[in-house]
Design a protein around this motif. Sequence first.
Motif, short mmCIF file in Angstrom:
data_model
loop_
_atom_site.label_atom_id
_atom_site.label_comp_id
_atom_site.label_asym_id
_atom_site.label_seq_id
_atom_site.Cartn_x
_atom_site.Cartn_y
_atom_site.Cartn_z
N PHE A 36 0.89 -1.17 0.00
CA PHE A 36 0.00 0.00 0.00
C PHE A 36 0.92 1.21 0.00
O PHE A 36 1.73 1.37 0.91
N PRO A 37 0.85 2.08 -1.02
CA PRO A 37 1.78 3.20 -1.10
C PRO A 37 1.56 4.23 0.01
O PRO A 37 0.43 4.48 0.43
N THR A 38 2.66 4.81 0.46
CA THR A 38 2.59 5.89 1.45
C THR A 38 3.43 7.05 0.93
O THR A 38 4.39 7.48 1.56
N GLY A 39 3.04 7.53 -0.23
CA GLY A 39 3.75 8.63 -0.87
C GLY A 39 3.05 9.95 -0.63
O GLY A 39 2.24 10.10 0.29
N ASP A 40 3.36 10.92 -1.48
CA ASP A 40 2.82 12.27 -1.34
C ASP A 40 1.29 12.31 -1.37
O ASP A 40 0.68 13.14 -0.71
N ALA A 41 0.66 11.43 -2.15
CA ALA A 41 -0.80 11.44 -2.26
C ALA A 41 -1.46 10.91 -0.99
O ALA A 41 -2.60 11.26 -0.70
N ALA A 93 3.31 14.70 4.37
CA ALA A 93 4.62 15.14 3.92
C ALA A 93 5.44 13.91 3.57
O ALA A 93 5.05 12.78 3.92
N ARG A 94 6.55 14.09 2.90
CA ARG A 94 7.42 12.96 2.57
C ARG A 94 7.79 12.22 3.85
O ARG A 94 8.28 12.81 4.80
N HIS A 95 7.49 10.93 3.87
CA HIS A 95 7.74 10.08 5.03
C HIS A 95 6.92 10.53 6.26
O HIS A 95 7.27 10.22 7.38
N GLY A 96 5.83 11.25 6.03
CA GLY A 96 5.03 11.77 7.13
C GLY A 96 3.82 10.92 7.44
O GLY A 96 3.68 9.79 6.98
#
Length: 89
Positions: free
Chosen positions: A49-54, A58-61
């Motif tokens: 499951f992606p945990t990117g900007d979308a 924040a990045r890595h937030g």
Amino acid sequence: MNDGSLEFCLPSGDAALLARVRGIAPTIRAGSSRGRARCDVPAETLYFFPTGDAECSARHGALEDAAWDQVCRIAALPEVREIVPTWYE
């Protein structure tokens, strides 16, 4: 902090379940290893499951509310034992 995704396992070959999960989170992608989720390959398939900007503030937030909702809905499925963060070494 995270390395860009969360991991979980699904039973391999269950097209109906995979369609249900993709209905919750269409951006999940399959892996080919056991992963940190320790999938029982070949009986189970690893998914990310992606945990990117979308999905994050924040990045890595922290996850945004909509992404948390998706993760919680996936976690509620009886076929999902656990969801763990991806850590690349």
